[in-house]
Design a protein around this motif. Sequence first.
Motif, PDB file in Angstrom:
ATOM      1  N   ASP A   1       0.860  -1.219   0.078  1.00 13.33           N
ATOM      2  CA  ASP A   1       0.094  -0.091  -0.215  1.00 13.33           C
ATOM      3  C   ASP A   1       0.864   1.165   0.002  1.00 13.33           C
ATOM      4  O   ASP A   1       0.718   2.093   0.724  1.00 13.33           O
ATOM      5  N   GLN A   2       1.969   1.446  -0.869  1.00 13.15           N
ATOM      6  CA  GLN A   2       2.623   2.392  -1.134  1.00 13.15           C
ATOM      7  C   GLN A   2       1.989   3.550  -1.860  1.00 13.15           C
ATOM      8  O   GLN A   2       1.551   3.218  -2.960  1.00 13.15           O
ATOM      9  N   PRO A   3       2.190   4.888  -1.546  1.00 14.64           N
ATOM     10  CA  PRO A   3       1.660   5.767  -2.501  1.00 14.64           C
ATOM     11  C   PRO A   3       2.300   6.125  -3.603  1.00 14.64           C
ATOM     12  O   PRO A   3       3.489   5.454  -3.667  1.00 14.64           O
ATOM     13  N   ASN A   4       1.973   6.755  -4.754  1.00 15.96           N
ATOM     14  CA  ASN A   4       2.717   7.065  -5.990  1.00 15.96           C
ATOM     15  C   ASN A   4       3.338   8.430  -5.564  1.00 15.96           C
ATOM     16  O   ASN A   4       2.881   9.268  -4.731  1.00 15.96           O
ATOM     17  N   LEU A   5       4.133   9.010  -6.766  1.00 11.80           N
ATOM     18  CA  LEU A   5       4.631  10.196  -6.507  1.00 11.80           C
ATOM     19  C   LEU A   5       3.732  11.263  -6.515  1.00 11.80           C
ATOM     20  O   LEU A   5       3.976  12.590  -6.042  1.00 11.80           O
ATOM     21  N   MET A   6       2.577  11.093  -7.488  1.00 15.13           N
ATOM     22  CA  MET A   6       1.577  12.251  -7.378  1.00 15.13           C
ATOM     23  C   MET A   6       1.201  12.343  -6.071  1.00 15.13           C
ATOM     24  O   MET A   6       0.751  13.449  -5.716  1.00 15.13           O
ATOM     25  N   ASP A   7       0.503  11.455  -5.390  1.00 14.71           N
ATOM     26  CA  ASP A   7       0.087  11.191  -4.006  1.00 14.71           C
ATOM     27  C   ASP A   7       0.730  12.135  -3.404  1.00 14.71           C
ATOM     28  O   ASP A   7       0.371  13.065  -2.452  1.00 14.71           O
TER      29      ASP A   7
ATOM     30  N   ILE B   1       7.387   8.928 -16.204  1.00 18.69           N
ATOM     31  CA  ILE B   1       5.950   9.186 -16.588  1.00 18.69           C
ATOM     32  C   ILE B   1       5.340   9.712 -15.259  1.00 18.69           C
ATOM     33  O   ILE B   1       4.654  10.546 -15.149  1.00 18.69           O
ATOM     34  N   GLU B   2       5.638   8.877 -14.326  1.00 19.73           N
ATOM     35  CA  GLU B   2       5.425   9.155 -12.808  1.00 19.73           C
ATOM     36  C   GLU B   2       5.667  10.507 -12.373  1.00 19.73           C
ATOM     37  O   GLU B   2       4.784  11.405 -11.902  1.00 19.73           O
ATOM     38  N   LEU B   3       7.070  10.825 -12.502  1.00 21.18           N
ATOM     39  CA  LEU B   3       7.390  12.307 -12.167  1.00 21.18           C
ATOM     40  C   LEU B   3       6.746  13.338 -12.950  1.00 21.18           C
ATOM     41  O   LEU B   3       6.301  14.078 -12.419  1.00 21.18           O
ATOM     42  N   ASP B   4       6.684  12.924 -14.586  1.00 26.71           N
ATOM     43  CA  ASP B   4       5.846  13.941 -15.207  1.00 26.71           C
ATOM     44  C   ASP B   4       4.630  14.277 -14.618  1.00 26.71           C
ATOM     45  O   ASP B   4       3.994  15.441 -14.529  1.00 26.71           O
ATOM     46  N   LYS B   5       3.655  13.234 -14.183  1.00 26.17           N
ATOM     47  CA  LYS B   5       2.295  13.498 -13.621  1.00 26.17           C
ATOM     48  C   LYS B   5       2.559  14.380 -12.510  1.00 26.17           C
ATOM     49  O   LYS B   5       1.533  15.109 -12.054  1.00 26.17           O
ATOM     50  N   ALA B   6       3.514  14.104 -11.591  1.00 23.71           N
ATOM     51  CA  ALA B   6       3.724  15.048 -10.388  1.00 23.71           C
ATOM     52  C   ALA B   6       3.851  16.243 -10.745  1.00 23.71           C
ATOM     53  O   ALA B   6       3.312  17.381 -10.150  1.00 23.71           O
ATOM     54  N   VAL B   7       4.949  16.616 -11.872  1.00 27.50           N
ATOM     55  CA  VAL B   7       4.989  17.982 -12.354  1.00 27.50           C
ATOM     56  C   VAL B   7       3.705  18.555 -12.845  1.00 27.50           C
ATOM     57  O   VAL B   7       3.390  19.796 -12.431  1.00 27.50           O
ATOM     58  N   GLY B   8       2.642  17.846 -13.414  1.00 26.29           N
ATOM     59  CA  GLY B   8       1.320  18.301 -13.778  1.00 26.29           C
ATOM     60  C   GLY B   8       0.586  18.734 -12.674  1.00 26.29           C
ATOM     61  O   GLY B   8      -0.170  19.929 -12.755  1.00 26.29           O
ATOM     62  N   ILE B   9       0.524  18.015 -11.367  1.00 26.86           N
ATOM     63  CA  ILE B   9       0.145  18.479 -10.121  1.00 26.86           C
ATOM     64  C   ILE B   9       0.626  19.935  -9.920  1.00 26.86           C
ATOM     65  O   ILE B   9      -0.189  20.673  -9.396  1.00 26.86           O
TER      66      ILE B   9
ATOM     67  N   GLY C   1      -1.816   8.034 -19.270  1.00 25.41           N
ATOM     68  CA  GLY C   1      -0.275   8.153 -19.503  1.00 25.41           C
ATOM     69  C   GLY C   1       0.591   7.445 -19.384  1.00 25.41           C
ATOM     70  O   GLY C   1       1.808   7.390 -19.584  1.00 25.41           O
ATOM     71  N   PHE C   2       0.210   5.993 -18.891  1.00 26.44           N
ATOM     72  CA  PHE C   2       0.921   5.024 -18.688  1.00 26.44           C
ATOM     73  C   PHE C   2       0.508   3.578 -19.628  1.00 26.44           C
ATOM     74  O   PHE C   2      -0.570   3.346 -19.756  1.00 26.44           O
ATOM     75  N   PRO C   3       1.362   3.160 -20.489  1.00 24.53           N
ATOM     76  CA  PRO C   3       1.229   2.271 -21.285  1.00 24.53           C
ATOM     77  C   PRO C   3       0.595   1.227 -20.535  1.00 24.53           C
ATOM     78  O   PRO C   3       0.938   0.625 -19.430  1.00 24.53           O
ATOM     79  N   ASP C   4      -0.587   0.413 -21.283  1.00 26.02           N
ATOM     80  CA  ASP C   4      -1.303  -0.666 -20.642  1.00 26.02           C
ATOM     81  C   ASP C   4      -0.186  -1.800 -20.514  1.00 26.02           C
ATOM     82  O   ASP C   4      -0.274  -2.570 -19.231  1.00 26.02           O
ATOM     83  N   ASP C   5       0.859  -2.080 -21.415  1.00 24.40           N
ATOM     84  CA  ASP C   5       1.689  -3.391 -21.352  1.00 24.40           C
ATOM     85  C   ASP C   5       3.010  -2.841 -21.337  1.00 24.40           C
ATOM     86  O   ASP C   5       3.477  -2.187 -22.414  1.00 24.40           O
ATOM     87  N   PRO C   6       3.913  -3.135 -20.681  1.00 28.80           N
ATOM     88  CA  PRO C   6       5.446  -2.615 -20.778  1.00 28.80           C
ATOM     89  C   PRO C   6       6.155  -3.402 -21.852  1.00 28.80           C
ATOM     90  O   PRO C   6       7.306  -3.223 -22.228  1.00 28.80           O
ATOM     91  N   ASN C   7       5.489  -4.440 -22.433  1.00 27.30           N
ATOM     92  CA  ASN C   7       6.164  -5.624 -23.249  1.00 27.30           C
ATOM     93  C   ASN C   7       5.436  -5.638 -24.437  1.00 27.30           C
ATOM     94  O   ASN C   7       4.716  -6.954 -24.624  1.00 27.30           O
TER      95      ASN C   7
END
Length: 604
Positions: free
Chosen positions: A376-382, A424-432, A491-497
């Motif tokens: 139950d870790q928060p993400n960088l946006m949280d 991408i996670e960092l970029d979402k935080a920039v958006g906030i 903003g995050f791809p469904d599948d990294p592969n």
Amino acid sequence: MYKPSMSVLSQSRFLRVVVALAVIASFLTGTTVTYAAYSAPQVSNVNVLPIDRAKFLIGQKFDFAIEVKTDAPAKAIEVLVNGMKAEKYFGKEAAIKFDNMSTYRINDVAFTQAGKVAVVVNVKTEQGMEKRFINYDVTAEKARKQAKNVILFVGDGMSLQARQIGRILSKGITEGKYNGLLEMDTMSNVAIVTTSGNDSLVTDSANSASAYATGHKTAVNAMGVYADSSKDPLDDPKVENIIELAKRTRGMSTGIVSTANITDATPAAMLAHTRRRSEQNYIAQDMLNPAHRPDVILGGGSRHFLPKSVPGSKRTDDRNLIAEFKEQGYTVATNKTELKTASPGKLLGLFQLDNMDVYIDREVTKNPAVLGKFTDQPNLMDMTKTAIDTLSKNSNGFFLMVEGACVDKQLHTMDWQRAAYDTIELDKAVGIAKEFAKKNGDTLIIVVADHAHGASITGTYHELDGKTGRDAVRIYGDAGWTTFADTDGDGFPDDPNPSVTLAVQFANHPDYYENYRFQGVPTSPAIMANGKAVANPKRAPQGSELKVGNIPTSDPSEVHAADDVPLTAEGPGAEYFKGVLDNTEVFYGIARALGLDGRKTAKK
């Protein structure tokens, strides 16, 4: 020991005379004289800290130190600052010690007038006199329109190529045009930042983040200090950092947020003073120091805050720093749920024993074998939103540093997919942060990397026609486009592969097995065997190829590159960030935007 026949100063004067005579001769004879515009720095027995050409914010506190390395103790050390004896200039008595490493030191001083500062050091030795001439700059520049708040985003290791990989995966590209840009791409100002420290062409995160935090160069592994020759990693000459200045001079709130261990290099450099970044137990307890105690601390690394009796702790004593923070009025959160319900005010959030798990493992695969009990870790946006909401309550403004730490850590393990999702996670935080800034109009936002990695896009990779390995790397017109998809538009791809992925190559790596595909479980590229790094067989599925390393066999991971890095900025004071900037200039851009003046002391 080799002794030169003339002193460094005499050599320098001799060379100047030779050049002058050559110029005169060329004028008289009509010939052309050419000479190098740059030469390697002259070696001196006199080491002056801060270093030559250092720059200071007016009133910024620092320790002034001199080391004299001679076969026999120096006989006398005289220091002149703008023609005045240093002790009189600074109004403090120097501590002087004569030994084979003679030292001169005046702690906690500052320059109180803007302009040029000339320092002359005269050292009397058995061989005669040695001199050093040092020049400093002191700035008091303030932006015409000043910022109330500054949010500094550091994508650790987020080179230009890392940004581009994140953009491809997050936004996609059609017929050569990107379908959209990242939040960090759509900012008003762009600059290129150089990354070297004062001891090496290639930096580490402690050194480079310290440049952002203090405006001064330092050495690899050091932060908030100039590295001296002593054995003690905690006694090196200090330089006041951005959190200390913001608190002392403006009474601002401050915060550090990271997906790494919160005592790791980048977040620690915003406040700590040590020559050795590995002193993380010390850094954790030093965060309680009122001079630089952040109001918000969010990230991983609880192992340095828990007493040694608690399983997983790395402390060597019984101090419970979490309890000590509670005594200082901090609310403590250990998971995302607790973070959401935390009461407003000072906040300490520690969500992993060490570095937080990366976005793919936290939010996509959610593999219990990877996450363990930290599900139950928060993400960088949280964390970014919580930090802004908390810090913005201070009418004096705030300084916040947010680090996307695992861009770097995943590039070290040559796992570009995990690095891309964290970009991408960092970029979402920039958006906030940008949304907050739009509502207020008084916040400077800066997005920058601290250093680069040698990852680059060669083309695409797929095995749809039966080719594998290097033959399945598609270049030039055969590359076409990847098949990453984002069906929910987050903003995050469904599948990294996907069936067609990027072919990402590394310029600086150990022996490793490459198959170009996403690894379901994070796996190191190399392991140590008999004192040498060898390719990790766990990264050798069918179709993989052994890539022979091109760095020393003592390192089992990919390493940093000396490349310049991009910076983007917007908001009051952003006009400072343009062209090519030394990494120390990021600090002065922040100080200028906030109108910081080290001569002032905020009312308590």
